[in-house]
Scaffold this active site. Sequence first.
Site, PDB file in Angstrom:
ATOM      1  N   LYS A   1      37.543   2.225   5.275  1.00 60.86           N
ATOM      2  CA  LYS A   1      38.693   2.984   4.766  1.00 60.86           C
ATOM      3  C   LYS A   1      39.109   2.421   3.427  1.00 60.86           C
ATOM      4  CE  LYS A   1      41.436   6.294   6.375  1.00 60.86           C
ATOM      5  NZ  LYS A   1      41.142   7.262   7.448  1.00 60.86           N
TER       6      LYS A   1
HETATM    7  N1  GLU Z   1      39.943  10.710   6.622  1.00 58.32           N
HETATM    8  C1  GLU Z   1      39.367  11.364   7.751  1.00 58.32           C
HETATM    9  C2  GLU Z   1      39.609  10.553   9.007  1.00 58.32           C
HETATM   10  O1  GLU Z   1      40.515   9.769   9.086  1.00 58.32           O
HETATM   11  C3  GLU Z   1      37.919  11.737   7.527  1.00 58.32           C
HETATM   12  C4  GLU Z   1      36.970  10.609   7.350  1.00 58.32           C
HETATM   13  C5  GLU Z   1      35.550  11.032   6.960  1.00 58.32           C
HETATM   14  O2  GLU Z   1      35.254  12.214   7.014  1.00 58.32           O
HETATM   15  O3  GLU Z   1      34.791  10.149   6.597  1.00 58.32           O
HETATM   16  O4  GLU Z   1      38.933  10.732   9.984  1.00 58.32           O
END
Ligand code: GLU
Length: 428
Positions: A118
């Site tokens: 993240k």
């Molecule tokens: N930000 C989204 C989540 O928290 C998508 C993450 C992604 O597609 O890599 O799942």
Amino acid sequence: MSEGTTNQPAKANRDELNPFHSMAHQFGLAADLLELDEGTRDVLRQPDRELTVSMPVLKDDGSIEVFTGYRVQHNFSRGPCKGGIRFAPDVNLDEVRALAAWMTWKCSVVDIPFGGGKGGVICDPRNLSKGELERLTRRYTASIMDILGPDRDVPAPDMNTNEQTMAWIMDTYSMHVRRTTTAVVTGKPIAIGGSKGRREATGRGVMLVCREAMKKLGRNPEDTRVVVQGCGNVGGVGALLLHREGYKIVSVSDMYGALYNPEGLDMPAVMDYLRDNGKLEGFSGADYIENEGQLELPCELLIPAATENQITSKNADRIQAELVVEGANGPTTPRGQEILDSRGVMVVPDILANAGGVTVSYFEWVQDRMGYFWTEEIVNSRLEQVMVKSFQSVVKMAERHNVNLRTGAYLVAIDRVARVYRMRGVFA
Ligand code: GLU
């Protein structure tokens, strides 16, 4: 100054609101049940790698502002790290750590071959021009370049980032490596390697798990009032799809306030209004109320689809829903969950409920690497298969251990990662 007189919550409450502590608590419960050995437990609790970067950005007025950004890679045993990047004024390292770990568990619950990562950039996008946002995004990409790549770490949108942000990241990365590398990010515009159905995927996944959970509870959409916190890519799309399935959406909210109509909202009209006005305030088909207390409105299904720490020791006893489906990451604290458990509320946890987004991100990455793109029908039907199968495996695990669905989901997820970890062995 004593704690009580500052703006900070008191210590116990502050700990309750630390997302990394919440994640560690949820992990610990499942690790105990799995009788995970201390070594593996230590490995899986910590992020593998954390990067903090300072980024000078040229502002439109000619001045320079230095921003701070993070990218945390929690675990890549099962594949490249995967997870969004959020832009927010209050984003911090513990939050990004928790979100990265939740991505590891999420990718594992739905069994896609990624680990978790993240990113976060401390900024208020509302106070930045498009040019400033572009320069900040490109500088952030350049600063974390060394740990990115289709086989290393693949970002995606999250709070306050979108397809345009992903296009800038893809372009910046491609310029550095001297070739177009679409698979370095997902959630891109379709014209540059995005997947059909990606934009709606998280909301669609939420709708699908609602359907499965409702079957278990023996409920019909027509007799189900729904409160949705949030109205963005998760809440807005989720509410629209649920409305289409016949549910009665009685409330949705944005960061400024909430709409409430006990007779049900005309969701397509709400979404058109939001698109044209940028906020919900002023929509004529509903009362406009404060966000405070929205989660406690009378309803059968509650979907927190905004941010962390919304259902806590402070309000969980006033939640009226019998089903909570977590569109956001980490909306319920461990104490909030205990209270909901004691009241018999079924909670479909974030790492399952909002996994539709990353599932279609995986489809996008696959399509980019094949250079062959699927129809929306194929994307949606594969997404449905993944969500239904994952829901069933979580329910089965929870029933086998007589635990709630959150612990069931962690059991499925941690077991898969731990097995792979043992198979690969410890690199020395
Ligand atoms: N930000 C989204 C989540 O928290 C998508 C993450 C992604 O597609 O890599 O799942």
